[in-house]
Scaffold this motif. Structure first.
Motif, mmCIF file in Angstrom:
data_model
loop_
_atom_site.group_PDB
_atom_site.id
_atom_site.type_symbol
_atom_site.label_atom_id
_atom_site.label_comp_id
_atom_site.label_asym_id
_atom_site.label_seq_id
_atom_site.Cartn_x
_atom_site.Cartn_y
_atom_site.Cartn_z
ATOM 1 N N UNK A 145 8.972 8.649 1.661
ATOM 2 C CA UNK A 145 7.811 7.793 1.873
ATOM 3 C C UNK A 145 7.148 7.509 0.526
ATOM 4 N N UNK A 146 6.849 6.248 0.202
ATOM 5 C CA UNK A 146 6.272 5.930 -1.121
ATOM 6 C C UNK A 146 4.983 6.685 -1.429
ATOM 7 N N UNK A 149 4.318 13.660 -5.091
ATOM 8 C CA UNK A 149 5.298 14.628 -5.593
ATOM 9 C C UNK A 149 5.627 14.378 -7.066
ATOM 10 N N UNK A 150 5.837 13.112 -7.421
ATOM 11 C CA UNK A 150 6.160 12.786 -8.811
ATOM 12 C C UNK A 150 4.999 13.109 -9.750
ATOM 13 N N UNK A 151 3.778 12.846 -9.302
ATOM 14 C CA UNK A 151 2.615 13.140 -10.133
ATOM 15 C C UNK A 151 2.486 14.644 -10.378
ATOM 16 N N UNK A 152 2.691 15.452 -9.347
ATOM 17 C CA UNK A 152 2.607 16.904 -9.494
ATOM 18 C C UNK A 152 3.739 17.427 -10.374
ATOM 19 N N UNK A 153 4.947 16.887 -10.205
ATOM 20 C CA UNK A 153 6.080 17.308 -11.020
ATOM 21 C C UNK A 153 5.860 16.939 -12.490
ATOM 22 N N UNK A 154 5.344 15.741 -12.753
ATOM 23 C CA UNK A 154 5.071 15.323 -14.131
ATOM 24 C C UNK A 154 3.984 16.201 -14.753
ATOM 25 N N UNK A 155 2.947 16.527 -13.989
ATOM 26 C CA UNK A 155 1.884 17.387 -14.508
ATOM 27 C C UNK A 155 2.428 18.758 -14.875
ATOM 28 N N UNK A 156 3.280 19.330 -14.003
ATOM 29 C CA UNK A 156 3.857 20.644 -14.290
ATOM 30 C C UNK A 156 4.744 20.627 -15.528
ATOM 31 N N UNK A 157 5.559 19.578 -15.662
ATOM 32 C CA UNK A 157 6.448 19.492 -16.833
ATOM 33 C C UNK A 157 5.661 19.321 -18.125
#
Length: 61
Positions: A37-38, A44-52
């Protein structure tokens, strides 16, 4: 694409001339979108980018 800015102390000849820390931009590897789902995909992408980005800053320090 995760981007992080680090501050490193000047080294070499720059250490004698410049006293302020040097800014270094760290570019992480791109994050591929998933086919969900967009709205949840963005979250999910925002959280993954923040963690990286956080990992890049803490690993380099």
């Amino acid at each position: 694409m995760p981007l992080s800015i680090r501050f490193t102390p000047p080294t070499g000849l720059r250490r004698l001339v410049r006293r302020r820390p040097t800014m270094v931009i760290v570019i992480g590897e791109p994050i591929a979108p998933t086919m969900t789902d967009p709205r949840s995909d963005r979250r999910l992408l925002m959280e993954l980018a923040r963690r990286r980005m956080h990992d890049q800053i803490t690993r380099a320090a």
